[in-house]
Scaffold this motif. Structure first.
Motif, PDB file in Angstrom:
ATOM      1  N   LEU A  43       0.628  -1.456   0.097  1.00 60.54           N
ATOM      2  CA  LEU A  43       0.457  -0.062   0.065  1.00 60.54           C
ATOM      3  C   LEU A  43       0.964   1.487  -0.063  1.00 60.54           C
ATOM      4  O   LEU A  43       0.664   2.220  -0.813  1.00 60.54           O
ATOM      5  CB  LEU A  43      -0.735  -0.509   1.323  1.00 60.54           C
ATOM      6  N   LEU A  44       2.175   1.431   0.772  1.00 59.03           N
ATOM      7  CA  LEU A  44       2.999   2.384   0.922  1.00 59.03           C
ATOM      8  C   LEU A  44       4.054   1.918   1.006  1.00 59.03           C
ATOM      9  O   LEU A  44       4.934   0.951   1.577  1.00 59.03           O
ATOM     10  CB  LEU A  44       2.282   3.192   2.075  1.00 59.03           C
ATOM     11  N   GLY A  45       5.247   3.037  -0.030  1.00 56.87           N
ATOM     12  CA  GLY A  45       6.580   2.763  -0.311  1.00 56.87           C
ATOM     13  C   GLY A  45       6.888   4.283   1.007  1.00 56.87           C
ATOM     14  O   GLY A  45       6.056   4.592   1.814  1.00 56.87           O
ATOM     15  N   GLY A  46       8.374   4.268   0.770  1.00 53.87           N
ATOM     16  CA  GLY A  46       8.882   5.141   1.178  1.00 53.87           C
ATOM     17  C   GLY A  46       8.493   4.939   3.618  1.00 53.87           C
ATOM     18  O   GLY A  46       8.792   3.420   3.914  1.00 53.87           O
ATOM     19  N   LEU A 150     -14.267   8.011   9.334  1.00 53.05           N
ATOM     20  CA  LEU A 150     -13.025   8.378   8.293  1.00 53.05           C
ATOM     21  C   LEU A 150     -12.145   9.449   8.322  1.00 53.05           C
ATOM     22  O   LEU A 150     -12.925  10.288   8.193  1.00 53.05           O
ATOM     23  CB  LEU A 150     -13.347   7.205   6.928  1.00 53.05           C
ATOM     24  N   THR A 151     -10.692   9.336   8.127  1.00 54.22           N
ATOM     25  CA  THR A 151      -9.623  10.176   8.074  1.00 54.22           C
ATOM     26  C   THR A 151      -9.003  10.493   6.356  1.00 54.22           C
ATOM     27  O   THR A 151      -8.572   8.977   6.358  1.00 54.22           O
ATOM     28  CB  THR A 151      -9.077  10.286   9.386  1.00 54.22           C
ATOM     29  N   PRO A 152      -8.880  10.935   6.342  1.00 56.85           N
ATOM     30  CA  PRO A 152      -8.262  11.114   4.733  1.00 56.85           C
ATOM     31  C   PRO A 152      -7.009  10.763   5.081  1.00 56.85           C
ATOM     32  O   PRO A 152      -6.058  11.448   6.336  1.00 56.85           O
ATOM     33  CB  PRO A 152      -8.367  12.078   3.759  1.00 56.85           C
ATOM     34  N   PHE A 153      -6.484  10.137   4.593  1.00 59.31           N
ATOM     35  CA  PHE A 153      -4.883   9.874   4.310  1.00 59.31           C
ATOM     36  C   PHE A 153      -4.177  11.079   4.234  1.00 59.31           C
ATOM     37  O   PHE A 153      -4.832  11.419   2.912  1.00 59.31           O
ATOM     38  CB  PHE A 153      -3.989   8.756   3.419  1.00 59.31           C
ATOM     39  N   VAL A 162       4.581   7.378   0.951  1.00 61.29           N
ATOM     40  CA  VAL A 162       4.616   7.221  -0.260  1.00 61.29           C
ATOM     41  C   VAL A 162       4.031   6.118  -0.837  1.00 61.29           C
ATOM     42  O   VAL A 162       3.763   5.100  -1.484  1.00 61.29           O
ATOM     43  CB  VAL A 162       5.716   6.942  -1.688  1.00 61.29           C
ATOM     44  N   PRO A 163       2.165   6.989  -1.321  1.00 57.45           N
ATOM     45  CA  PRO A 163       1.240   5.804  -1.459  1.00 57.45           C
ATOM     46  C   PRO A 163       1.414   4.943  -2.841  1.00 57.45           C
ATOM     47  O   PRO A 163       1.827   5.956  -3.304  1.00 57.45           O
ATOM     48  CB  PRO A 163       0.094   6.632  -1.422  1.00 57.45           C
ATOM     49  N   ARG A 164       1.050   4.027  -2.917  1.00 59.93           N
ATOM     50  CA  ARG A 164       0.643   3.144  -3.897  1.00 59.93           C
ATOM     51  C   ARG A 164      -0.658   2.900  -4.863  1.00 59.93           C
ATOM     52  O   ARG A 164      -0.831   2.639  -5.963  1.00 59.93           O
ATOM     53  CB  ARG A 164       1.593   1.574  -3.397  1.00 59.93           C
ATOM     54  N   ARG A 165      -1.394   3.501  -3.914  1.00 60.09           N
ATOM     55  CA  ARG A 165      -2.537   3.672  -4.654  1.00 60.09           C
ATOM     56  C   ARG A 165      -3.617   4.946  -3.965  1.00 60.09           C
ATOM     57  O   ARG A 165      -2.864   6.065  -3.116  1.00 60.09           O
ATOM     58  CB  ARG A 165      -3.462   2.223  -4.312  1.00 60.09           C
ATOM     59  N   PRO A 166      -4.419   5.454  -4.469  1.00 61.57           N
ATOM     60  CA  PRO A 166      -5.457   7.125  -4.251  1.00 61.57           C
ATOM     61  C   PRO A 166      -6.118   6.338  -3.479  1.00 61.57           C
ATOM     62  O   PRO A 166      -6.578   8.228  -3.606  1.00 61.57           O
ATOM     63  CB  PRO A 166      -5.526   7.202  -5.989  1.00 61.57           C
TER      64      PRO A 166
END
Length: 178
Positions: A43-46, A150-153, A162-166
């Motif tokens: 889901l995430l890099g970085g 819900l809380t936005p990323f 670093v998100p791998r999806r929107p």
């Protein structure tokens, strides 16, 4: 507290920051994390955490970082933060090689005990990435309830990865501690 594998739990100290950053990174990001089941590498890099973030958590006056250690060093951790009417639970990490053996369950139980008995808290809250169905199910088996809140990323703030999806978002989970 003694937990699986003869670990002891204590409050983190400033000298633990580098080990804690390494632990959190190993549990969630990069190839090392894939040895466990809690990773977010798809889901995430970085980065997941850095020394400034972890150091602030360790020094926070209204919070504490609990660490579980065995003869090899720190193998699990979590951050607790006193808020208005609850305790927020975060930065939960278990070394990938120790996942699945009960250590995380034991540390979560100790965090709940600490929040209830040391701080008089009646509720624990956390946020989990909504796409982490396996992790949310794990928390539900331990008495946590999905709130639908819900809380936005924080897209664009690479301190959190670093998100791998929107479509990433966090959902609040809660549990009464009484």
């Amino acid at each position: 507290m003694t937990s699986p594998g003869s670990c002891t739990v204590r409050t983190a100290r400033s000298g633990d920051v580098d080990a804690l950053v390494d632990l959190v990174e190993s549990a969630y990001r990069g190839e090392r994390s894939r040895a466990g089941w809690t990773h977010e590498a798809d889901l995430l890099g970085g980065q997941r955490a850095d020394a400034d973030m972890v150091g602030a958590a360790v020094r926070q006056p209204d919070g504490t970082v609990l660490v579980a250690e065995d003869g090899t060093g720190i193998v699990a951790c979590c951050h607790l933060e006193r808020r208005d009417d609850h305790v927020y639970f975060g930065m939960f990490a278990v070394s990938p090689g120790r996942q699945g053996g009960g250590l995380g369950r034991a540390l979560l139980a100790e965090a709940e005990r600490f929040a209830r008995e040391e701080w008089g808290a009646g509720e624990m809250r956390m946020t989990v990435i909504t796409q982490r169905d396996d992790l949310i199910a794990w928390y539900e088996r331990r008495g946590y309830t999905r709130t639908g809140e819900l809380t936005p990323f924080p897209y664009g703030d690479e301190r959190f990865g670093v998100p791998r999806r929107p479509d990433l978002a966090f959902e609040t989970l809660t549990r009464k501690l009484g």
